[in-house]
Structure formats: structure tokens, C-alpha cells
Design a protein around this motif. Structure first.
Motif, PDB file in Angstrom:
ATOM      1  N   PHE A   5      35.834  92.905  24.229  1.00  0.00           N
ATOM      2  CA  PHE A   5      34.447  93.319  24.415  1.00  0.00           C
ATOM      3  C   PHE A   5      34.234  94.724  23.870  1.00  0.00           C
ATOM      4  N   VAL A   6      33.132  94.917  23.155  1.00  0.00           N
ATOM      5  CA  VAL A   6      32.655  96.237  22.757  1.00  0.00           C
ATOM      6  C   VAL A   6      31.154  96.225  22.953  1.00  0.00           C
ATOM      7  N   GLY A   7      30.618  97.184  23.713  1.00  0.00           N
ATOM      8  CA  GLY A   7      29.184  97.218  23.963  1.00  0.00           C
ATOM      9  C   GLY A   7      28.697  98.613  24.268  1.00  0.00           C
ATOM     10  N   GLU A   8      27.401  98.817  24.014  1.00  0.00           N
ATOM     11  CA  GLU A   8      26.751 100.102  24.246  1.00  0.00           C
ATOM     12  C   GLU A   8      25.691  99.907  25.311  1.00  0.00           C
ATOM     13  N   GLY A   9      25.662 100.811  26.292  1.00  0.00           N
ATOM     14  CA  GLY A   9      24.666 100.675  27.350  1.00  0.00           C
ATOM     15  C   GLY A   9      24.508 101.948  28.148  1.00  0.00           C
ATOM     16  N   TRP A  54      23.267  93.408  33.062  1.00  0.00           N
ATOM     17  CA  TRP A  54      24.075  94.338  33.837  1.00  0.00           C
ATOM     18  C   TRP A  54      25.494  93.798  33.935  1.00  0.00           C
ATOM     19  N   ALA A  55      26.480  94.688  33.902  1.00  0.00           N
ATOM     20  CA  ALA A  55      27.872  94.275  34.094  1.00  0.00           C
ATOM     21  C   ALA A  55      28.646  95.402  34.764  1.00  0.00           C
ATOM     22  N   PRO A  56      29.499  95.044  35.729  1.00  0.00           N
ATOM     23  CA  PRO A  56      30.390  96.062  36.287  1.00  0.00           C
ATOM     24  C   PRO A  56      31.492  96.376  35.284  1.00  0.00           C
ATOM     25  N   VAL A  57      31.789  97.664  35.132  1.00  0.00           N
ATOM     26  CA  VAL A  57      32.841  98.121  34.231  1.00  0.00           C
ATOM     27  C   VAL A  57      33.900  98.812  35.080  1.00  0.00           C
ATOM     28  N   GLU A  58      35.145  98.335  34.987  1.00  0.00           N
ATOM     29  CA  GLU A  58      36.249  98.920  35.750  1.00  0.00           C
ATOM     30  C   GLU A  58      37.174  99.677  34.813  1.00  0.00           C
ATOM     31  N   LEU A  59      37.431 100.933  35.157  1.00  0.00           N
ATOM     32  CA  LEU A  59      38.326 101.780  34.378  1.00  0.00           C
ATOM     33  C   LEU A  59      39.466 102.216  35.290  1.00  0.00           C
ATOM     34  N   VAL A  79      31.536 101.094  25.563  1.00  0.00           N
ATOM     35  CA  VAL A  79      32.633 100.534  26.341  1.00  0.00           C
ATOM     36  C   VAL A  79      33.448  99.588  25.464  1.00  0.00           C
ATOM     37  N   GLU A  80      34.766  99.777  25.484  1.00  0.00           N
ATOM     38  CA  GLU A  80      35.673  98.857  24.801  1.00  0.00           C
ATOM     39  C   GLU A  80      36.673  98.349  25.836  1.00  0.00           C
ATOM     40  N   ALA A 103      37.743  98.053  31.215  1.00  0.00           N
ATOM     41  CA  ALA A 103      37.628  98.949  30.069  1.00  0.00           C
ATOM     42  C   ALA A 103      38.960  99.571  29.685  1.00  0.00           C
ATOM     43  N   ARG A 104      39.194  99.665  28.389  1.00  0.00           N
ATOM     44  CA  ARG A 104      40.290 100.467  27.848  1.00  0.00           C
ATOM     45  C   ARG A 104      39.791 101.866  27.555  1.00  0.00           C
ATOM     46  N   ARG A 105      38.553 101.914  27.074  1.00  0.00           N
ATOM     47  CA  ARG A 105      37.932 103.188  26.724  1.00  0.00           C
ATOM     48  C   ARG A 105      36.456 103.153  27.115  1.00  0.00           C
ATOM     49  N   VAL A 106      35.962 104.303  27.580  1.00  0.00           N
ATOM     50  CA  VAL A 106      34.534 104.480  27.825  1.00  0.00           C
ATOM     51  C   VAL A 106      34.158 105.803  27.173  1.00  0.00           C
TER      52      VAL A 106
END
Length: 131
Positions: A5-9, A54-59, A79-80, A103-106
Motif C-alpha cells: 500500500f502507498v497512499g496520501e491522506g 478512512w483507514a487506521p494506520v499502525e506504526l 503512508v507506505e 506502515a513501514r514509513r509515514v
């Protein structure tokens, strides 16, 4: 099941930090962001959002507690990572399925930022000549 996944938000709420004990090892640290991934489409009047979600992003990272103060509500991020299917039961014991992003990177994108302050560079020891 997971997919790259790669996205901008935009971050939609205050980041949530959690720490989980791990026996005698260093605790695992989680920073959870609630991100709205939009789909801006150009129109004659500017842009229109079509099909955002909307999506939860876990880092998961040992620096997650520090980053809690860095990421802020409204901030634009890239987010990648990977999407992961998350199965759970609600309060009425109904089975639910959602997707989250591990996420690997934010990365912080430079929209709506007033200033950026960099930490001073750490002084390093001079290298010893090889003999």
C-alpha cells in the motif's frame, strides 16, 4: 492476507500511543493514526473528492512515543506499508472485518505547515586512522 500500500491522506484525529510489555525485553510500541485517504479529481472550480476512505494506520517502532508529538491532526502524510485484514467481534458478538494499514514509513508532506525545526546534529567521534 496483505497487499502493498502507498497512499496520501490527512490525519483525522490526535495520534494514539500504546506500549505493550514484552517479558524482559524492551516493550513494543505502537502509534496509531486515523487517516483519510482522499481521491482528489480536478474540476473547473478546483478539486472534488471522489471515493476517499478512512483507514487506521499502525506504526510499530521503538520511537513511536516520540513521534506521537510530531504527527498532528490535519497533517498531510504519505503512508507506505501493507494492508491487513482485521477480523473482530463487536459488542453484540457479530463478526466484523475491517482493513488496517501496517506502515513501514509515514512521511510528512509540506501542506499546512508553518515551520520546520530540525534538531541539532549530534557530534560524532573522529574516526581513528587504520593501522
Amino acid at each position: 492476507m496483505s497487499t502493498h500500500f502507498v497512499g496520501e491522506g490527512n490525519i483525522g484525529s490526535t495520534p494514539e500511543f500504546r506500549e505493550f510489555p514484552s517479558g524482559n525485553d524492551e516493550p513494543r510500541r505502537l502509534l496509531r493514526l486515523n487517516v483519510y485517504f482522499d481521491n482528489p479529481v480536478p474540476t473547473k472550480d478546483g478539486f472534488e473528492d471522489r471515493g476517499g476512505y478512512w483507514a487506521p494506520v499502525e506504526l510499530w517502532h521503538r520511537e513511536a512515543e516520540h513521534w506521537q508529538t510530531l504527527y498532528q491532526k490535519g497533517m498531510r502524510v504519505l503512508v507506505e506499508g501493507r494492508t491487513v485484514r482485521d477480523e473482530w467481534e463487536d459488542a453484540d458478538e457479530n463478526e466484523r472485518v475491517t482493513f488496517k494499514i501496517e506502515a513501514r514509513r509515514v512521511g510528512i508532506l509540506p501542506y499546512r505547515l508553518d515551520a520546520v525545526t530540525l534538531s541539532p546534529k549530534q557530534a560524532s567521534e573522529p574516526a581513528q586512522p587504520a593501522e
